[in-house]
Write a protein that holds these residues in place. Structure first.
Motif, PDB file in Angstrom:
ATOM      1  N   ASP A 101       0.786  -1.238   0.000  1.00 31.31           N
ATOM      2  CA  ASP A 101       0.000   0.000   0.000  1.00 31.31           C
ATOM      3  C   ASP A 101       0.822   1.295   0.000  1.00 31.31           C
ATOM      4  N   VAL A 119       3.274   3.708  -0.896  1.00 30.62           N
ATOM      5  CA  VAL A 119       4.240   4.030  -1.938  1.00 30.62           C
ATOM      6  C   VAL A 119       5.347   4.913  -1.384  1.00 30.62           C
ATOM      7  N   ASP A 120       4.981   5.847  -0.504  1.00 34.56           N
ATOM      8  CA  ASP A 120       5.998   6.727   0.072  1.00 34.56           C
ATOM      9  C   ASP A 120       7.010   5.930   0.890  1.00 34.56           C
ATOM     10  N   ASP A 151      -8.703  -0.654  -3.297  1.00 31.11           N
ATOM     11  CA  ASP A 151      -9.022   0.624  -2.654  1.00 31.11           C
ATOM     12  C   ASP A 151      -7.788   1.471  -2.380  1.00 31.11           C
ATOM     13  N   ASP A 152      -6.625   0.987  -2.734  1.00 26.19           N
ATOM     14  CA  ASP A 152      -5.402   1.760  -2.510  1.00 26.19           C
ATOM     15  C   ASP A 152      -5.182   2.705  -3.692  1.00 26.19           C
ATOM     16  N   LEU A 153      -4.036   3.328  -3.741  1.00 24.85           N
ATOM     17  CA  LEU A 153      -3.745   4.246  -4.843  1.00 24.85           C
ATOM     18  C   LEU A 153      -3.827   3.505  -6.175  1.00 24.85           C
ATOM     19  N   GLU A 191      -0.976   5.330 -11.203  1.00 25.51           N
ATOM     20  CA  GLU A 191      -0.343   6.405 -10.437  1.00 25.51           C
ATOM     21  C   GLU A 191       0.839   5.853  -9.640  1.00 25.51           C
ATOM     22  N   LEU A 198       4.819   6.970 -10.014  1.00 24.48           N
ATOM     23  CA  LEU A 198       5.661   7.408  -8.892  1.00 24.48           C
ATOM     24  C   LEU A 198       6.892   6.536  -8.731  1.00 24.48           C
ATOM     25  N   ARG A 224      -5.969   5.804   0.974  1.00 21.98           N
ATOM     26  CA  ARG A 224      -5.111   6.694   0.180  1.00 21.98           C
ATOM     27  C   ARG A 224      -5.794   7.059  -1.140  1.00 21.98           C
ATOM     28  N   ALA A 281       0.184  11.983   3.868  1.00 25.97           N
ATOM     29  CA  ALA A 281       0.357  11.068   2.747  1.00 25.97           C
ATOM     30  C   ALA A 281       1.254  11.678   1.672  1.00 25.97           C
ATOM     31  N   VAL A 282       2.533  11.373   1.749  1.00 30.02           N
ATOM     32  CA  VAL A 282       3.494  11.929   0.800  1.00 30.02           C
ATOM     33  C   VAL A 282       3.201  11.420  -0.608  1.00 30.02           C
ATOM     34  N   ASP A 283       2.830  10.141  -0.703  1.00 29.81           N
ATOM     35  CA  ASP A 283       2.540   9.585  -2.031  1.00 29.81           C
ATOM     36  C   ASP A 283       1.350  10.302  -2.671  1.00 29.81           C
ATOM     37  N   VAL A 284       0.337  10.567  -1.889  1.00 25.29           N
ATOM     38  CA  VAL A 284      -0.828  11.289  -2.408  1.00 25.29           C
ATOM     39  C   VAL A 284      -0.428  12.689  -2.871  1.00 25.29           C
ATOM     40  N   LEU A 321       2.464  13.720  -3.908  1.00 17.10           N
ATOM     41  CA  LEU A 321       3.258  13.627  -5.138  1.00 17.10           C
ATOM     42  C   LEU A 321       2.362  13.366  -6.340  1.00 17.10           C
ATOM     43  N   ILE A 322       1.441  12.429  -6.196  1.00 14.26           N
ATOM     44  CA  ILE A 322       0.570  12.094  -7.322  1.00 14.26           C
ATOM     45  C   ILE A 322      -0.308  13.287  -7.691  1.00 14.26           C
ATOM     46  N   LEU A 362      11.933  13.059  -0.425  1.00 20.82           N
ATOM     47  CA  LEU A 362      10.994  12.574  -1.441  1.00 20.82           C
ATOM     48  C   LEU A 362      10.354  13.716  -2.212  1.00 20.82           C
TER      49      LEU A 362
END
Lengths: 221, 221
Positions: free
Chosen positions: A73, A75-76, A91-93, A97, A101, B47, B74-77, B79-80, B101
């Motif tokens: 789940d 990614v960061d 339901d995750d990113l 996308e 990343l 996320r 949420a760093v990944d969010v 970034l996206i 990041l």
């Protein structure tokens, strides 16, 4: 471009089920016994805790670059830890996308529990996904929100379609040594296990028993 | 290198408190009333949901590039979505990893509730943090896990030390229009609000009242 990834016996960690042992100890023993890939999963951990957990698993496997370490789940967390990949659920990113990343040099896995969800996987742009986790094969207490049990016949059908689409396939959900041969015989590329290894008093022995059963199932397939 | 960021009145969104209105509607009205920056926070969202929420807020503010949109945790969010920054708490991903990041072109905020936590902020490598959220000023039901109430005197002391360290300061926790002047008088650069705007029948009017109180407090400081 992707890291080495052998899906044969893919361990998904469970911090609670591993207790009182540290997850990294269970992982190291399980890999010694035949686990070929590891997914770090802890839905109750903060991102900081998940980062620390991922790093302890990576350290425990520092001498096993052939064993991919994949983060569930987050990614960061995977980016910060330099993990080999990420596994996301429906339901995750979104997978595209996640791929954007992560870039081309890491693995992206995706969970599917039905024909419709597999269609989502197959509709992703080329190069987005490496593998799909197909399940649950059987109902499982470690993921009560998973869909209805597919049973081995359901796995077989989804795996054939996924493989035709160029995806590596792993089955997950309720698999233990007594059932592993039956699942391996469906034609999947690998089996995911959680409790069959994480609760085992001897995770290395549990992994060996699973590997033996997988070989038996593959011969029978 | 950082995006524009005016901390004067910094809205942290709350999806539950905004209901039945969509968060983006509350945000748009609040910005029209004087909110100068927005943090998208929803600890209960997946996320994927947080990504969708962030994008709706960005779309709602497409004509307001002066208003930074910052993602909680949420760093990944971030970034996206291409958000303007990330805000992390003491238990989220470590600020230095977040900065690595995100690169230099986005904002990183960090929560502090005590001298010890501020010391963590001040010990970060140069360029890591842009701002600290200091709180809770008063106990607040929207973040029951926050520390003990600092009260305005505690905020004043932490804000002075943070500003001496080159950080922008915002106060958070229990601030509404009746208390905003008192908090603005502590010398912080801005005030964060959650329920004072999210539960308001008229978020634009609520933001206007807060801005008026902030100006009064600054004059008195």
């Amino acid at each position: 471009m992707r890291p080495p990834f052998d899906p044969t016996l893919y361990l998904v960690t469970d911090t609670g089920l591993s207790r009182p042992r540290p997850v990294a100890d269970v992982v190291r023993a399980a890999v010694a016994g035949g686990v070929t890939a590891v997914q770090v999963r802890d839905k109750t951990a903060s991102r900081r805790e998940l980062l620390e957990l991922t790093r302890t698993v990576q350290t425990a496997l520092a001498d096993r670059p052939d064993v991919a370490v994949i983060v569930n789940d987050a990614v960061d967390v995977a980016l910060i830890a330099g993990a080999d990949g990420v596994h996301v659920g429906q339901d995750d990113l979104p997978p595209a996308e996640v791929r954007a990343l992560l870039g081309p040099g890491r693995l992206v896995g995706f969970s599917v529990s039905s024909v419709d969800e597999l269609d989502v996987a197959l509709a992703q742009p080329a190069g987005t996904l490496d593998l799909v986790g197909i399940g649950p094969v059987w109902a499982t207490p470690t993921k009560p929100d998973a869909g209805n049990a597919l049973r081995p016949d359901g796995v077989r059908a989804l795996a054939a379609a996924a493989r035709a689409g160029g995806l590596t396939t792993v089955a997950i959900g309720g698999i233990d040594a007594t059932r592993a041969a039956e699942v391996a015989a469906t034609g999947v590329d690998g089996l995911c296990v959680v409790s069959a290894v994480c609760v085992a008093p001897d995770p290395a022995a549990a992994a060996r028993a699973l590997r033996t059963a997988i070989e038996q199932g593959r011969v029978a397939a």
